[in-house]
Design a protein around this motif. Structure first.
Motif, short mmCIF file in Angstrom:
data_model
loop_
_atom_site.label_atom_id
_atom_site.label_comp_id
_atom_site.label_asym_id
_atom_site.label_seq_id
_atom_site.Cartn_x
_atom_site.Cartn_y
_atom_site.Cartn_z
N PRO A 175 19.91 16.60 -8.33
CA PRO A 175 19.72 16.48 -9.77
C PRO A 175 18.94 15.23 -10.13
N PRO A 176 18.30 15.22 -11.30
CA PRO A 176 17.58 14.01 -11.73
C PRO A 176 18.55 12.88 -12.01
N LEU A 177 18.04 11.67 -11.96
CA LEU A 177 18.87 10.50 -12.22
C LEU A 177 18.98 10.24 -13.72
N ALA A 178 20.16 9.86 -14.16
CA ALA A 178 20.36 9.48 -15.55
C ALA A 178 19.93 8.03 -15.74
N ASP A 179 19.10 7.80 -16.74
CA ASP A 179 18.61 6.44 -17.02
C ASP A 179 18.09 5.78 -15.75
N TYR B 179 14.21 -4.78 -4.34
CA TYR B 179 15.31 -5.64 -3.88
C TYR B 179 15.07 -6.01 -2.43
N HIS B 180 14.87 -7.30 -2.18
CA HIS B 180 14.57 -7.81 -0.84
C HIS B 180 13.41 -7.04 -0.20
N GLY B 181 12.38 -6.78 -0.99
CA GLY B 181 11.17 -6.16 -0.47
C GLY B 181 11.19 -4.66 -0.41
N THR B 182 12.27 -4.00 -0.77
CA THR B 182 12.39 -2.55 -0.70
C THR B 182 12.45 -1.96 -2.10
N HIS B 183 11.76 -0.84 -2.31
CA HIS B 183 11.71 -0.20 -3.62
C HIS B 183 12.88 0.77 -3.79
N PHE B 184 13.53 0.66 -4.95
CA PHE B 184 14.65 1.53 -5.30
C PHE B 184 14.46 2.08 -6.71
N VAL B 185 14.99 3.28 -6.91
CA VAL B 185 15.22 3.81 -8.25
C VAL B 185 16.66 4.29 -8.25
N VAL B 186 17.46 3.73 -9.14
CA VAL B 186 18.89 4.02 -9.17
C VAL B 186 19.28 4.32 -10.61
N ALA B 187 20.20 5.26 -10.78
CA ALA B 187 20.72 5.55 -12.12
C ALA B 187 21.28 4.27 -12.74
N GLY B 188 20.99 4.05 -14.03
CA GLY B 188 21.34 2.80 -14.68
C GLY B 188 22.79 2.40 -14.50
N ALA B 189 23.69 3.37 -14.62
CA ALA B 189 25.12 3.05 -14.53
C ALA B 189 25.56 2.74 -13.11
N GLY B 190 24.70 3.01 -12.14
CA GLY B 190 25.10 2.83 -10.74
C GLY B 190 24.57 1.58 -10.09
N THR C 170 0.82 -1.21 0.00
CA THR C 170 0.00 0.00 0.00
C THR C 170 0.85 1.26 0.00
N LEU C 171 1.52 1.57 1.09
CA LEU C 171 2.36 2.76 1.15
C LEU C 171 3.82 2.34 1.07
N ASP C 172 4.40 2.42 -0.13
CA ASP C 172 5.77 1.99 -0.36
C ASP C 172 6.71 3.18 -0.27
N GLY C 173 7.83 2.97 0.39
CA GLY C 173 8.87 3.99 0.42
C GLY C 173 9.83 3.80 -0.73
N LEU C 174 10.54 4.86 -1.03
CA LEU C 174 11.45 4.83 -2.18
C LEU C 174 12.83 5.31 -1.77
N ASN C 175 13.85 4.64 -2.27
CA ASN C 175 15.24 5.09 -2.20
C ASN C 175 15.62 5.52 -3.61
N CYS C 176 16.01 6.76 -3.77
CA CYS C 176 16.29 7.32 -5.10
C CYS C 176 17.76 7.73 -5.14
N ALA C 177 18.61 6.88 -5.71
CA ALA C 177 20.05 7.05 -5.56
C ALA C 177 20.76 7.10 -6.90
N GLU C 178 21.93 7.77 -6.88
CA GLU C 178 22.76 7.81 -8.08
C GLU C 178 23.53 6.51 -8.26
N SER C 179 23.87 5.85 -7.16
CA SER C 179 24.58 4.58 -7.28
C SER C 179 24.33 3.73 -6.05
N GLU D 71 24.65 5.92 -2.68
CA GLU D 71 25.39 7.16 -2.83
C GLU D 71 24.45 8.25 -3.35
N ARG D 72 24.52 9.43 -2.75
CA ARG D 72 23.75 10.60 -3.17
C ARG D 72 22.28 10.21 -3.37
N SER D 73 21.68 9.78 -2.26
CA SER D 73 20.32 9.25 -2.28
C SER D 73 19.35 10.15 -1.54
#
Length: 334
Positions: A135-139, A145-156, A88-97, A109-111
């Protein structure tokens, strides 16, 4: 909130019965508190992580960085803003790497951390990082991952992570459940601030389920045991495992200012959002601008496009910080 502030806050709390807790938080709060106490990074701020070199995250999920008081004042009720709320209420980690450690933990890193609102992790992370001045994430790549939501730059993203991760795509059903939770916890014009009768609360739940499109969900009325805190106001909680909204009959008294259980800022922000957003007919961008000014650095504002709506609607939840969700069109049609 640092360690000393947290310990002091916990010392000032007194026992709260289960029925009262149910009216000010959701069913995930106690498990979140348990994990938060054992997993909280000592330098993490309530809603958005201050950019720094790295942060360890264990197999059970992200560090519960939003651990803190829900309702300020005399410490009569408290819980956590859990960043990972299952379906229902998912948290997000938004990281460069992201770095995978030999013990299975990860470092970011830089999350920036925040809460999901739209069911589209990439879009939500863009908003979270923009709000954090990052700054916005590239790609950007979204995954679980193990039940946690992530958005990470593709190269990272290390290959070892993706081998056991699951891709996270925009999900309309998840979006509907997120909006349901926001509505059930709403302080602007919803049941957290208003004193709804059991009949009114059930009708509110049924109307909300229809609006968000959860046609297979039902409502159920239950009556908690009578306690000194019982009163005429009903509570509402989502039960995703049962596809059901539970209506807690006569579970609390009306909450009025001055209150030792609810911070004055909760009321003043909710009233301002009601007057300046809910009672107006605004396009999404204008509503987001106003809400951001009102919330300031005390929470997160998440605008979610809804072109089927005539005007922007607003929900405000409280959990360590203020979480405002807006659903509305690019152009309002009064």
């Amino acid at each position: 909130m640092n360690d000393l502030e947290l310990i002091d806050a916990l010392r000032t709390t007194r026992r709260v019965d289960d029925a009262t807790i149910a009216t000010v938080t959701d069913r995930h709060a106690l498990s979140a508190l348990r994990e938060g106490i054992t997993m909280t990074d000592r330098h993490t701020t309530p809603a958005v992580e201050t950019p720094r070199r790295g942060r360890r995250l264990g197999r059970r999920g992200m560090a519960a960085g939003a651990l803190g008081l829900v309702l300020a004042g005399g410490g009569t009720a408290w819980a956590v803003a859990q960043l990972d709320r299952g379906p229902t209420l998912d948290g997000l980690n938004c990281a460069e790497s992201m770095t995978l450690r030999p013990d299975g933990d990860v470092e970011l890193e830089r999350s920036a951390d925040g809460r999901a609102a739209s069911g589209d992790d990439v879009a939500d992370c863009a908003t979270i990082r923009q709000s954090a001045g990052m700054p916005p994430l590239a790609d950007p790549t979204a995954f679980v991952y193990h039940g946690t939501h992530f958005v990470v730059a593709g190269a990272g993203i290390p290959s070892g992570v993706m081998e056991s991760a699951t891709a996270s795509a925009p999900d309309p059903e998840r979006a509907a459940m997120l909006e349901l939770e926001a509505a059930l916890g709403d302080w602007v014009e919803g049941p957290s601030r208003l004193c709804l009768t059991t009949e009114q609360a059930q009708r509110y739940a049924e109307d909300t389920l229809r609006r968000v499109g959860l046609s297979d969900w039902t409502t159920r009325v239950s009556t908690p045991p009578t306690t000194p805190e019982s009163g005429p106001c009903a509570g509402l909680t989502a039960r995703p495992e049962l596809t059901q909204v539970e209506v807690l009959a006569e579970t609390r008294k009306p909450v009025r200012l001055p209150s030792d259980a609810v911070a004055r800022q909760v009321y003043t922000t909710a009233e301002a959002l009601e007057e300046q957003v809910a009672r107006q007919c605004l396009p999404l961008a204008e509503a987001a601008r106003i809400a951001t000014q009102l919330v300031g650095d005390q929470g997160q504002v998440s605008p979610v496009p809804d072109e089927e709506a005539s005007c922007t609607r607003v929900d405000m939840e409280v959990g360590g910080s203020l979480f405002v969700t807006l659903h509305g069109p690019a152009v309002a049609t009064p």
